[in-house]
Write an enzyme that holds these catalytic residues in place. Structure first.
Site, mmCIF file in Angstrom:
data_model
loop_
_atom_site.group_PDB
_atom_site.id
_atom_site.type_symbol
_atom_site.label_atom_id
_atom_site.label_comp_id
_atom_site.label_asym_id
_atom_site.label_seq_id
_atom_site.Cartn_x
_atom_site.Cartn_y
_atom_site.Cartn_z
ATOM 1 N N ASN A 126 2.254 10.586 -12.553
ATOM 2 C CA ASN A 126 0.809 10.341 -12.530
ATOM 3 C C ASN A 126 0.220 11.140 -11.366
ATOM 4 O O ASN A 126 0.453 10.797 -10.198
ATOM 5 C CB ASN A 126 0.516 8.853 -12.360
ATOM 6 C CG ASN A 126 -0.966 8.547 -12.381
ATOM 7 O OD1 ASN A 126 -1.802 9.444 -12.503
ATOM 8 N ND2 ASN A 126 -1.319 7.279 -12.271
ATOM 9 N N THR B 282 0.872 13.159 -16.573
ATOM 10 C CA THR B 282 -0.069 12.444 -17.438
ATOM 11 C C THR B 282 -1.474 13.020 -17.276
ATOM 12 O O THR B 282 -1.873 13.456 -16.194
ATOM 13 C CB THR B 282 -0.076 10.951 -17.116
ATOM 14 O OG1 THR B 282 -0.419 10.754 -15.736
ATOM 15 C CG2 THR B 282 1.299 10.347 -17.364
ATOM 16 N N ASP C 222 3.026 0.959 -9.995
ATOM 17 C CA ASP C 222 3.458 -0.025 -10.986
ATOM 18 C C ASP C 222 2.727 0.135 -12.310
ATOM 19 O O ASP C 222 3.273 -0.182 -13.373
ATOM 20 C CB ASP C 222 3.233 -1.441 -10.443
ATOM 21 C CG ASP C 222 4.137 -1.746 -9.257
ATOM 22 O OD1 ASP C 222 5.329 -1.405 -9.329
ATOM 23 O OD2 ASP C 222 3.647 -2.309 -8.261
ATOM 24 N N GLY C 223 1.491 0.642 -12.257
ATOM 25 C CA GLY C 223 0.726 0.840 -13.491
ATOM 26 C C GLY C 223 1.387 1.838 -14.426
ATOM 27 O O GLY C 223 1.393 1.663 -15.643
ATOM 28 N N GLY D 96 2.994 5.458 -5.745
ATOM 29 C CA GLY D 96 1.661 4.910 -5.950
ATOM 30 C C GLY D 96 1.190 4.062 -4.788
ATOM 31 O O GLY D 96 1.866 3.944 -3.754
ATOM 32 N N ASP E 44 -7.076 -6.010 -8.087
ATOM 33 C CA ASP E 44 -6.416 -4.761 -8.492
ATOM 34 C C ASP E 44 -7.339 -3.935 -9.380
ATOM 35 O O ASP E 44 -7.621 -2.768 -9.105
ATOM 36 C CB ASP E 44 -5.115 -5.090 -9.224
ATOM 37 C CG ASP E 44 -4.294 -3.845 -9.532
ATOM 38 O OD1 ASP E 44 -4.735 -2.739 -9.183
ATOM 39 O OD2 ASP E 44 -3.211 -3.971 -10.116
ATOM 40 N N ARG F 224 -8.895 4.234 -5.189
ATOM 41 C CA ARG F 224 -7.512 4.692 -5.117
ATOM 42 C C ARG F 224 -7.274 5.650 -3.955
ATOM 43 O O ARG F 224 -6.180 5.724 -3.407
ATOM 44 C CB ARG F 224 -7.104 5.376 -6.429
ATOM 45 C CG ARG F 224 -6.729 4.406 -7.521
ATOM 46 C CD ARG F 224 -6.222 5.139 -8.752
ATOM 47 N NE ARG F 224 -5.665 4.218 -9.732
ATOM 48 C CZ ARG F 224 -4.406 3.826 -9.735
ATOM 49 N NH1 ARG F 224 -3.566 4.292 -8.824
ATOM 50 N NH2 ARG F 224 -3.956 2.988 -10.644
ATOM 51 N N ARG G 83 -6.808 -0.503 -0.251
ATOM 52 C CA ARG G 83 -7.778 -1.014 -1.236
ATOM 53 C C ARG G 83 -7.440 -2.440 -1.669
ATOM 54 O O ARG G 83 -8.346 -3.221 -1.973
ATOM 55 C CB ARG G 83 -7.844 -0.091 -2.448
ATOM 56 C CG ARG G 83 -6.624 -0.106 -3.365
ATOM 57 C CD ARG G 83 -6.816 0.936 -4.477
ATOM 58 N NE ARG G 83 -5.685 1.007 -5.381
ATOM 59 C CZ ARG G 83 -5.627 0.429 -6.575
ATOM 60 N NH1 ARG G 83 -6.646 -0.310 -6.986
ATOM 61 N NH2 ARG G 83 -4.579 0.573 -7.344
#
Length: 375
Positions: free
Chosen positions: A147, A180, A207-208, A237, A294, A301, A307
């Site tokens: 990602n 991605t 984790d996403g 991440g 979240d 981000r 955050r």
């Protein structure tokens, strides 16, 4: 991991018991492996004036002393020049904090020079087979899904600088990377993956991204076969809960775990959101404040994991209440008790009554965990 035949067993020494002649900074030595894959460096000649202060072949001793690299620490080897190579290995980082799973740091030996280029290439191949190929003749095939927006946009650089050199350069693995392009892209990539072309799936992000990959894997028609594909989380991440739960605290430790093929089974649960949205859960499921802090901080981000702290403070200040009704299936031993059914019904009725005055309630039945059939 299943081992191959006895001829390719990684515990079998791949070099001659008498060793192969190498030269390290002018010091002639022999190099050979033990039954457990450990590499033994034995000097046979010490040139005049060799200083004991020289940086050792393994980093902690002079190169004119016998040294051993434990097989469990060896990641592979890489050519330094046509006739020389270095052995790459990992050692636990020294830390004052006692942790269940240590962090590992990458080390390299001094260049080991052989008499010919073919001899150096052969030694590199043999070390890789023993260290990271499970004794097989062909290297493992790794698919990395990255990602580019994870970890303040540093996931791609993290993989290219810290992980890919170890997997390809030292372990000699066949690595294919895919970046991605949009949300849900990882699920699409994994759903259309040819299982015969990959031995391990590496997810580089938070984790996403792991969640997306899991949805694509278990939503396939051949999910019962797909679930056997090992998945590793390379932390890149803002939140890396699954990686930390597995002891993969940083990218170097994750790369080392891939090299040593450390595989452990995990349970997977499934949840059904009406009308027909099925989701698979590998880490945890949340509701209310934990979910909102979240989801609502997605535009932040760029701040990294800070955050989550800001999101939590905002949710606390809002003082919002969340209502829900919970239904469950009683365990088998509860069903055998005379008052079990009545007690279950009473709790359900109580929950239903408590939520009648709320417009923000939702009732749903929790599916039992899939268990080992979807691990």
């Amino acid at each position: 991991m299943a081992q191959g035949s006895s001829s390719s067993d990684p515990r079998t020494p791949l070099m001659s018991p008498v060793g192969t002649c190498v030269t390290c900074c002018g010091v002639k030595a022999t190099l050979h492996t033990e039954a457990d894959g450990s590499i033994i460096y034995t000097p046979v000649h010490q040139p005049h004036g060799c200083s004991r202060r020289c940086y050792g072949v393994c980093g902690d001793k002079p190169q004119h002393l016998k040294q051993r690299i434990p097989g469990v620490h060896v990641a592979g080897a890489a050519l330094e020049s046509p006739n020389s190579f270095r052995v790459w290995f990992f050692q636990p980082r020294s830390s004052k904090q006692q942790t269940a799973a240590p962090r590992f740091r990458l080390h390299k030996t001094l260049p080991l020079e052989c008499s010919t280029g073919s001899e150096a290439s052969s030694l590199v191949q043999q070390i890789r087979q023993a260290a990271a190929w499970c004794g097989k003749e062909k290297p493992p095939r790794v698919l990395a899904i990255i990602n580019p927006k994870s970890g303040q946009g540093r996931a791609v650089k993290l993989f290219q600088s810290c992980v890919q050199p170890v997997l390809e350069g030292a372990a000699g693995m066949s690595v294919t990377s895919m970046v991605t392009q949009h949300a849900g892209h990882a699920s699409q990539l994994v759903a259309g993956l040819n299982l015969d072309s990959v031995d391990l799936l590496a997810v580089v992000g938070g984790d996403g991204l792991v969640f997306e990959g899991l949805q694509g894997l278990l939503s396939r028609p051949d999910w019962d076969r797909a679930r056997l594909l090992p998945i590793t989380h390379i932390p890149g991440g803002s939140g890396n809960g699954l990686a930390h739960s597995c002891g993969l605290h940083d990218s170097a430790t994750a790369a080392f775990a891939i090299c040593k093929r450390v595989v452990s089974p995990m349970d997977v649960a499934s949840a059904l959101q009406p009308p027909n949205r099925r989701m698979y859960i590998m880490l945890s499921t949340t509701y209310g404040m934990m979910s909102n802090l979240d989801v609502n901080t997605e535009p932040l981000r760029w701040m990294g994991d800070v955050r989550f702290t800001l999101g939590a403070l905002w949710e606390i200040l809002k003082l919002q209440s969340y209502h829900a009704s919970i239904a469950w299936l009683p365990a088998a031993d509860q069903l055998q008790q005379p008052n079990a059914a009545a007690a279950t019904l009473a709790v359900q009725n109580s929950s239903s009554a408590a939520s009648k005055g709320s417009t923000n309630s939702h009732a749903g039945v929790l599916e039992p965990p899939v268990g080992s059939n979807a691990a």
